[in-house]
Scaffold this active site. Structure first.
Site, PDB file in Angstrom:
ATOM      1  CE  LYS A 170      -3.332   2.557   2.844  1.00 47.30           C
ATOM      2  NZ  LYS A 170      -2.446   3.733   3.122  1.00 47.30           N
ATOM      3  CB  SER A 203       0.263   5.812  14.633  1.00 50.50           C
ATOM      4  OG  SER A 203      -0.896   5.289  14.000  1.00 50.50           O
ATOM      5  N   GLY A 244      -2.960   3.177  14.274  1.00 52.64           N
ATOM      6  CA  GLY A 244      -3.061   2.508  12.979  1.00 52.64           C
ATOM      7  C   GLY A 244      -2.733   1.033  13.066  1.00 52.64           C
ATOM      8  N   GLY A 245      -1.696   0.690  13.808  1.00 51.20           N
ATOM      9  CA  GLY A 245      -1.319  -0.712  13.925  1.00 51.20           C
ATOM     10  C   GLY A 245      -2.381  -1.555  14.598  1.00 51.20           C
ATOM     11  CD  GLU A 292       9.152  -0.269  13.961  1.00 49.00           C
ATOM     12  OE1 GLU A 292       9.432   0.945  14.111  1.00 49.00           O
ATOM     13  OE2 GLU A 292       9.687  -0.986  13.104  1.00 49.00           O
ATOM     14  CB  CYS A 330      10.180   3.900  15.497  1.00 42.39           C
ATOM     15  SG  CYS A 330      11.477   3.026  14.590  1.00 42.39           S
ATOM     16  CD  GLU A 356       6.318   7.202  18.922  1.00 38.04           C
ATOM     17  OE1 GLU A 356       7.359   6.995  18.276  1.00 38.04           O
ATOM     18  OE2 GLU A 356       5.189   6.803  18.541  1.00 38.04           O
TER      19      GLU A 356
END
Length: 521
Positions: free
Chosen positions: A191, A254, A257-258, A277, A314, A406
């Site tokens: 994607k 993020s 999203g993950g 991740e 990250c 984070e």
């Protein structure tokens, strides 16, 4: 599940081998972080039938790839590396324009990507990465004969890859997820990331050329252009994860999203694994004697680490934890001076900057957290953000869990502890992270020992007398960690073990020699 096969033309569109539909009218343009204005190039958006077509082609390619010798994958991976290298400076120019990252930083990332592809090619050629195991038969064993047992890792099937905003080369179209999945024997559907579409299309074209040169099935790799915001951008990811041909998902981005992809994949009729991740706080502990001896030098290194790529990494250190005293105060002064004198840098996008400022507001609302330094103001145009250094006490860190989350961008919190015991408690209360670091002189080892024991249980990589940024591509590397840094703490996204995410073990019992997998003969 049997998939309906469709005929897919070979290579009608150079950035998307295997898709034959004419270019649809839906297009978008990305924004340059340097100017804050849309870049002139237009990029198309994949329609629903394209997602279906490339996934079905990937399913066909998986059956084809299963029957091929390992040498085919070796040639493909090496060919992709060569094709990306041949793109030259034009790739770096476009990537910098789209992301605001410097050309030297991107050159290193390109070289890392090429090295990763070649590392996996060598691993596949060797074959030991598939963990073959042999247990010889013993027909005369009492009371029962012992069978011949041979175990090996076999590929899961087509993999959907979601690239990262902050690594347009190393963690995107042909980055570590794609390289490791192809090495495992899994076709890949990428994607495209909306923040660097031109970069993604250039790399996808290079991969497509390598697919052709290696004589591979056209469905081995596909790239789905995506962007523009709105419902279609979100829908492409959903269609990809829920397509019955897709067997696993790789994601870098993020936490939100993950976990959304993780839940979506788990809700399928046949659930599939997502290897995500996500976010990480990456704490750095500086022990008293190390601070007294090298405080200024450590401050310089730390400043360079947390402002590298404007904090959009990250592995950026989000917390630095010290024991109070004169050494800590001198260290804080040096670090604050470095931050105050630095220029503002670009952010990857206005949306990322807005998320950063929102997160920073939440941190600033915590009583006992103070901003002690801020970089020079941003230019009048473009997507820029100054770096910010905050300070608090260990007691505040323990009371407010939000400080462990984070803050993706150029911010770091200096945490001052009263004594070694408070420092140990801070380590014991850390959430899962990708990495942590300990700066310790030899005389600090008595304090460092329990810190090490606590942090090893909470991170994928523990660094001594160095910073968490900078992930070496090596068979020994672990780039992963406990939740919430990832959703699969037993895996790594970097190193040879990354291949194992896309595999499962199979045991052959008493198999005739001619029917064994190649790795077991």
């Amino acid at each position: 599940m049997r998939l309906k096969k469709r005929r897919v033309a070979a290579h009608p569109f150079p950035c998307n081998p295997g898709y034959a539909e004419p270019m649809p009218p839906a297009t978008f343009r990305c924004v340059s972080p340097f100017t804050g204005q849309p870049i002139a190039r237009e990029h198309r958006i994949a329609p629903p039938d394209e997602v279906d077509s490339v996934c079905l082609a990937a399913a066909e390619a998986f059956e084809w790839l299963w029957a091929q010798p390992r040498g085919r994958r070796v040639a493909l991976l090496r060919g992709i590396a060569d094709s990306i290298a041949a793109l030259g400076e034009s790739l770096l120019t476009i990537a910098s324009e789209e992301t605001g990252l410097s050309v030297p930083r991107l050159a290193g990332e390109r070289d890392r990507t090429i090295f990763t592809l070649r590392m996996f090619a060598d691993a596949v050629a060797d074959g030991s990465c598939f963990r073959p195991a042999f247990d010889a038969a013993n027909p005369g064993r009492a009371a029962l004969p012992k069978p011949d047992l041979r175990r090996v890792l076999v590929p899961l099937g087509p993999v959907a890859v979601f690239g990262a905003s902050n690594f347009p080369l190393a963690y995107s179209t042909a980055g570590g997820d794609t390289a490791s999945a192809l090495a495992a024997g899994c076709p890949v559907v990428v994607k495209g990331h909306p923040l660097h579409p031109g970069t993604g299309e250039m790399v996808a074209a290079a991969v497509g050329e390598a697919v052709r040169s290696a004589g591979c099935h056209h469905g081995v790799f596909a790239y789905l252009p995506c962007g523009g915001g709105g419902e279609r951008e979100l829908a492409i990811g959903q269609e990809l994860v829920t397509h019955p041909a897709i067997a696993a998902v790789g994601f870098t981005g993020s936490f939100k999203g993950g976990m959304a992809l993780h839940k979506l994949a788990g809700a399928r009729a046949s659930p599939i694994p997502v290897f995500a991740e996500m976010g990480s706080i990456n704490p750095v502990f500086i022990l008293p004697d190390a601070l007294a001896r090298e405080g200024a030098a450590i401050a310089q290194k730390l400043f360079g680490s947390f402002t590298n790529s404007n904090g959009q990494m990250c592995t950026k250190p989000g917390l630095v934890i010290v024991q109070g005293g004169p050494g800590a105060e001198a260290f804080a002064e040096v670090l604050a001076a470095l931050v105050n004198s630095a220029p503002a840098q670009t952010m990857l996008s206005d949306r990322i900057r807005s998320s950063f400022l929102s997160r920073l507001h939440d941190v600033g609302e915590v009583p006992g957290v103070d901003a002690v330094a801020r970089s020079r103001p941003s230019p009048d145009s473009g997507i820029y953000q100054p770096a910010i250094l905050l300070r608090t006490a260990a007691a505040t860190l323990s009371r407010f869990p939000t400080l462990h989350d984070e803050c993706f961008g150029p911010a770091m919190i200096l945490v001052v502890c009263r004594d070694a015991e408070e420092m140990q408690r801070a380590a014991a209360n850390m959430p899962g992270a990708l990495a942590a670091a300990i700066f310790a002189a030899e005389s600090d080892h008595a304090v460092a020992q329990p810190l090490t024991a606590a942090l090893v249980r909470r991170v994928g990589r523990l660094v001594f007398n160095g910073l968490t940024t900078g992930v070496e591509v090596s068979p020994a590397m672990v780039h992963g960690g406990p939740y919430p840094a990832t959703n699969q703490p037993h895996t790594t996204a970097v190193g040879i073990m990354a291949l194992e995410r896309w595999c499962r073990p199979v045991c052959y019992q008493n198999a005739p020699e001619g029917l064994l997998a190649g790795e077991l003969r």
